[in-house]
Design a protein around this motif. Sequence first.
Motif, PDB file in Angstrom:
ATOM      1  N   ASP A  33      17.664 -45.397 -14.065  1.00  0.00           N
ATOM      2  CA  ASP A  33      18.027 -46.788 -13.824  1.00  0.00           C
ATOM      3  C   ASP A  33      17.092 -47.365 -12.769  1.00  0.00           C
ATOM      4  OD1 ASP A  33      19.585 -49.060 -14.035  1.00  0.00           O
ATOM      5  OD2 ASP A  33      21.284 -48.231 -12.927  1.00  0.00           O
ATOM      6  N   GLN A  34      16.515 -48.522 -13.016  1.00  0.00           N
ATOM      7  CA  GLN A  34      15.669 -49.186 -12.028  1.00  0.00           C
ATOM      8  C   GLN A  34      16.536 -50.139 -11.214  1.00  0.00           C
ATOM      9  OE1 GLN A  34      12.506 -48.074 -11.915  1.00  0.00           O
ATOM     10  NE2 GLN A  34      12.306 -49.168  -9.996  1.00  0.00           N
ATOM     11  N   MET A  35      16.625 -49.892  -9.910  1.00  0.00           N
ATOM     12  CA  MET A  35      17.418 -50.719  -9.004  1.00  0.00           C
ATOM     13  C   MET A  35      16.453 -51.320  -7.985  1.00  0.00           C
ATOM     14  SD  MET A  35      20.616 -50.403  -9.969  1.00  0.00           S
ATOM     15  CE  MET A  35      21.570 -50.874  -8.560  1.00  0.00           C
ATOM     16  N   GLY A  36      16.002 -52.555  -8.247  1.00  0.00           N
ATOM     17  CA  GLY A  36      15.005 -53.161  -7.372  1.00  0.00           C
ATOM     18  C   GLY A  36      13.721 -52.354  -7.449  1.00  0.00           C
ATOM     19  N   ASP A  37      13.241 -51.917  -6.293  1.00  0.00           N
ATOM     20  CA  ASP A  37      12.011 -51.118  -6.222  1.00  0.00           C
ATOM     21  C   ASP A  37      12.266 -49.627  -6.367  1.00  0.00           C
ATOM     22  OD1 ASP A  37      10.562 -53.437  -5.817  1.00  0.00           O
ATOM     23  OD2 ASP A  37      10.554 -53.249  -3.635  1.00  0.00           O
ATOM     24  N   GLU A  38      13.520 -49.233  -6.513  1.00  0.00           N
ATOM     25  CA  GLU A  38      13.856 -47.814  -6.556  1.00  0.00           C
ATOM     26  C   GLU A  38      14.245 -47.363  -7.959  1.00  0.00           C
ATOM     27  OE1 GLU A  38      15.568 -46.752  -2.193  1.00  0.00           O
ATOM     28  OE2 GLU A  38      17.037 -47.526  -3.637  1.00  0.00           O
ATOM     29  N   THR A  39      13.941 -46.112  -8.242  1.00  0.00           N
ATOM     30  CA  THR A  39      14.395 -45.472  -9.474  1.00  0.00           C
ATOM     31  C   THR A  39      15.581 -44.590  -9.127  1.00  0.00           C
ATOM     32  OG1 THR A  39      12.165 -45.479 -10.381  1.00  0.00           O
ATOM     33  CG2 THR A  39      13.736 -43.940 -11.368  1.00  0.00           C
ATOM     34  N   TRP A  40      16.670 -44.798  -9.832  1.00  0.00           N
ATOM     35  CA  TRP A  40      17.877 -44.003  -9.630  1.00  0.00           C
ATOM     36  C   TRP A  40      18.062 -43.097 -10.827  1.00  0.00           C
ATOM     37  CZ3 TRP A  40      22.614 -46.788  -7.142  1.00  0.00           C
ATOM     38  CH2 TRP A  40      22.230 -47.398  -5.936  1.00  0.00           C
ATOM     39  N   LEU A  41      18.339 -41.837 -10.548  1.00  0.00           N
ATOM     40  CA  LEU A  41      18.711 -40.866 -11.578  1.00  0.00           C
ATOM     41  C   LEU A  41      20.220 -40.712 -11.498  1.00  0.00           C
ATOM     42  CD1 LEU A  41      15.969 -38.142 -10.960  1.00  0.00           C
ATOM     43  CD2 LEU A  41      15.881 -40.110 -12.515  1.00  0.00           C
TER      44      LEU A  41
END
Length: 125
Positions: A33-41
Amino acid sequence: MKLAAALLLAATPLQALDVPSGQQVDLQEVLIDQMGDETWLRFRFVAPGIARDSGTITYDVAAPDMKALCDRLAIPYAAQYALTGDVIVISLADRAVEFGAVDPSVTQFFEAYRPENDICIWEAL
């Protein structure tokens, strides 16, 4: 929130002895999941023992399970499948539910961690 990809990679269910509480947990899915500038697994697990009406596992008991799942399953899984993420989210639900679906009858617990040096550091989000 933009869902980047859903990975339905083969995973072996974790048995009761694999988490500190002894409850049974099964990996439902792994999402990127892309949350803003971060990638979340997102590692989503089914844990029937947390059900509010019939379960015996409270959040306080499940919290060490989520940390163990992050350290012992999510970190190696990400390495095995060459996944990189800024945040790892471990979620437990008393039954399988579609990601993002609203169902007030489902009990869910969530924790977020930053992967650092092959361990998960709890992230207060």
